[in-house]
Design an enzyme around this catalytic site. Sequence first.
Site, short mmCIF file in Angstrom:
data_model
loop_
_atom_site.label_atom_id
_atom_site.label_comp_id
_atom_site.label_asym_id
_atom_site.label_seq_id
_atom_site.Cartn_x
_atom_site.Cartn_y
_atom_site.Cartn_z
N SER A 18 0.91 -1.27 0.06
CA SER A 18 0.05 0.03 0.07
C SER A 18 0.82 1.21 0.01
O SER A 18 1.59 1.52 -1.07
CB SER A 18 -0.85 -0.36 1.19
OG SER A 18 -1.98 0.83 0.98
N ASP A 76 -8.17 -5.50 -5.77
CA ASP A 76 -7.96 -4.23 -5.16
C ASP A 76 -8.51 -3.11 -6.02
O ASP A 76 -7.93 -3.05 -7.08
CB ASP A 76 -6.69 -4.29 -4.53
CG ASP A 76 -6.19 -3.07 -3.72
OD1 ASP A 76 -7.05 -2.48 -2.91
OD2 ASP A 76 -4.89 -2.30 -3.81
N CYS A 133 -5.39 0.44 -4.63
CA CYS A 133 -4.10 0.66 -5.39
C CYS A 133 -3.93 -0.48 -6.35
O CYS A 133 -3.36 -1.51 -6.41
CB CYS A 133 -2.67 0.12 -4.24
SG CYS A 133 -2.51 1.60 -3.01
N HIS A 191 -6.70 -6.20 -1.56
CA HIS A 191 -5.39 -5.39 -1.23
C HIS A 191 -4.52 -6.07 -0.43
O HIS A 191 -3.27 -5.90 -0.64
CB HIS A 191 -5.92 -4.18 -0.31
CG HIS A 191 -4.87 -3.12 -0.25
ND1 HIS A 191 -4.51 -2.28 -0.81
CD2 HIS A 191 -4.33 -2.58 0.98
CE1 HIS A 191 -3.57 -1.66 -0.48
NE2 HIS A 191 -3.62 -1.61 0.76
N GLU A 192 -4.74 -6.87 0.59
CA GLU A 192 -3.79 -7.88 1.60
C GLU A 192 -3.70 -9.07 0.63
O GLU A 192 -4.12 -9.84 1.23
CB GLU A 192 -4.22 -7.78 2.79
CG GLU A 192 -4.54 -6.37 3.40
CD GLU A 192 -5.15 -6.56 5.02
OE1 GLU A 192 -4.99 -7.47 5.48
OE2 GLU A 192 -5.70 -5.42 5.43
#
Length: 472
Positions: free
Chosen positions: A193, A389, A392, A446-447
Site C-alpha cells: 500500500s 484491489d 492501489c 489489497h492484502e
Amino acid sequence: MLGISSLLALVSASLAIASPALVDRRSFEVKNGVNYTVFEHAATGSKLSFVSNSGICETTPGVNQFSGYLTVGSNMNMFFWFFEARNSPTTAPLALWLNGGPGCSSMIGLFQENGPCTFNNAPGSTPVLNPNSWNNVANMLYVDQPIGTGFSFGTDTVTSTITAAPFVWNLLQAFYAQFPTYENRNFGLFTESYGGHYGPEFASYFESQNAAVSVGTITGVNVPLVALGINNGWFDPTLQYKAYIDYSLSNPYRALITSSEASSYLSSYNQACLPALNTCISSGTNSACSNADNTCFNDIEGPISTADFDVYDLRAPSQDPFPPGTYVTYLQTASVQSAIGAQVKYQECPNAPFLKFQNTGDDARSFLSTLSTVVQSGIQVLIWAGDADWICNTAGVQAVIAKISFAESAAFNAAPLVPYTVNGVQGGTFKTAGKLSFLNVFNAGHEVPAYQPVLALQAFTQTLSQLPLSST
C-alpha cells in the site's frame, strides 16, 4: 513550514551518533509487573526494552520471539515484534515487514496477512497458527512506524516518507547490536500500500547509509539488503489517479462506472488533477503537493469510491468482513498487551501520524524515480498486486512498472504475462527481466497474503532467495 532539508537536519540531530568511547549496556527492569530486558545502544544513543517469548501468536515449540520498544529519543517509542524462523533460524534470512497508511500498524500484516498466527480462519476470540507464515522461511521483524501508530507512542516528528526512513535505520542498528547473530544475514524489506512510498525510499536510504558505513563517513552496521517486495503499492499519483478511472471501467470483476462517467472523470483528471500534480512536481512545496492530493481525491478518488463496494476488494460490498478485524479486539486485551510488553492501547490507523503526512502533501509525491534507482542497484525486486484491489489497483501498478528505468526495461516491457503456478495450480500471471519481477495475483484484494497465502509464501521465498519468480 520547514523544508525537507530542514526536517532531515532535525531527524539527523535526533539520531546523532554518540561518542565511540561509550559502551553498550544491558540490564533488566520491571514495569507495571512486566519483566523487560533493556539494551542501551551506545552508537545510536537509543534503547531497546523488550520481553522474551510471550507465548502470544507464535506457539510453535522452540521458536523464539521478542517484542517491545526502541526508544530513539526523548519520549519516542517505536514498537517492534520479532519472530524467529520456524526452520533453520540460525541461517535463515531476516525480513522486515511494514504496513502502509501512512500511519497504519504493521500488526495488520502480522495478524491478517503473513504472521505466525491468524484470525482469517479462526471464528473464535483467539488466533490459530498460520501454516503459511513467512517465518516458515525467514526471521521476521514487524515494526509500528511512524511513532503514534499501533503500539508505538510518544513524540512523533515524522512528517513524510523521507523523514521516516532514518528512524527505521536506527531501529535496525540497535536490533543488530542486541541480536548480533542476524548481522550478516541476507535482509529483505517487504511492504504494501503506502509501501509504494516507503519501500523505494527506505531501500534507497539503507543503501546510501551502507555506502557511508563502508567508507567510514558514519559509524554503523551494514544492512545487507538483497530484496524488496511491494504489493498493491502507491508509487506515483500521476499514473495511479488516472488508473482509478481505467480500472473502475474495466477490471476482471465488474464495472464500477459507465463509459460516460469515465469520460467525465478523465476530463477532470486532465483539467484539474494532472495540472495540480504537475505543479507539485515542479515546485515541490508542501502546499502545492497537499493541494494536488486534495484536488485529485475530491475530483476522482472520493466520488468513485462512494459506490457500494469495498475499496480493498471490489468484489465485496463496503465494510467487507474479510480479512476479519478480530485481532484488534484481541490486541486491546489487557492480558495480551501486558504479555507482549505493550505500554499503550493499540490503535490500528490513528489520525495523528496520517495528518502529518497529509500536511506535507507526501501522498502526491512520486517515488517512481527512487524505485528505478533501487532496481538499478541490483537487488531482487518484486512488485505484485491483487487483481480485486481498487485502492492501489493492478492497472495503476502495471502503469508504474512500465515506467521503471533499468538496463532490462525494454525486455521487461516486451515480455508477455505468463501463468504463475504453485504446485501446478495457476494463481496469477507474471513476467520478469533482470532483477525485476511483476506478479498479478488472481482473486486477491489489497492484502494479497490474506487471500492467496500459499502463493504469497512462494513469491516471498523466491524473492528473498534473490531469485526471479518462477512457477512450480
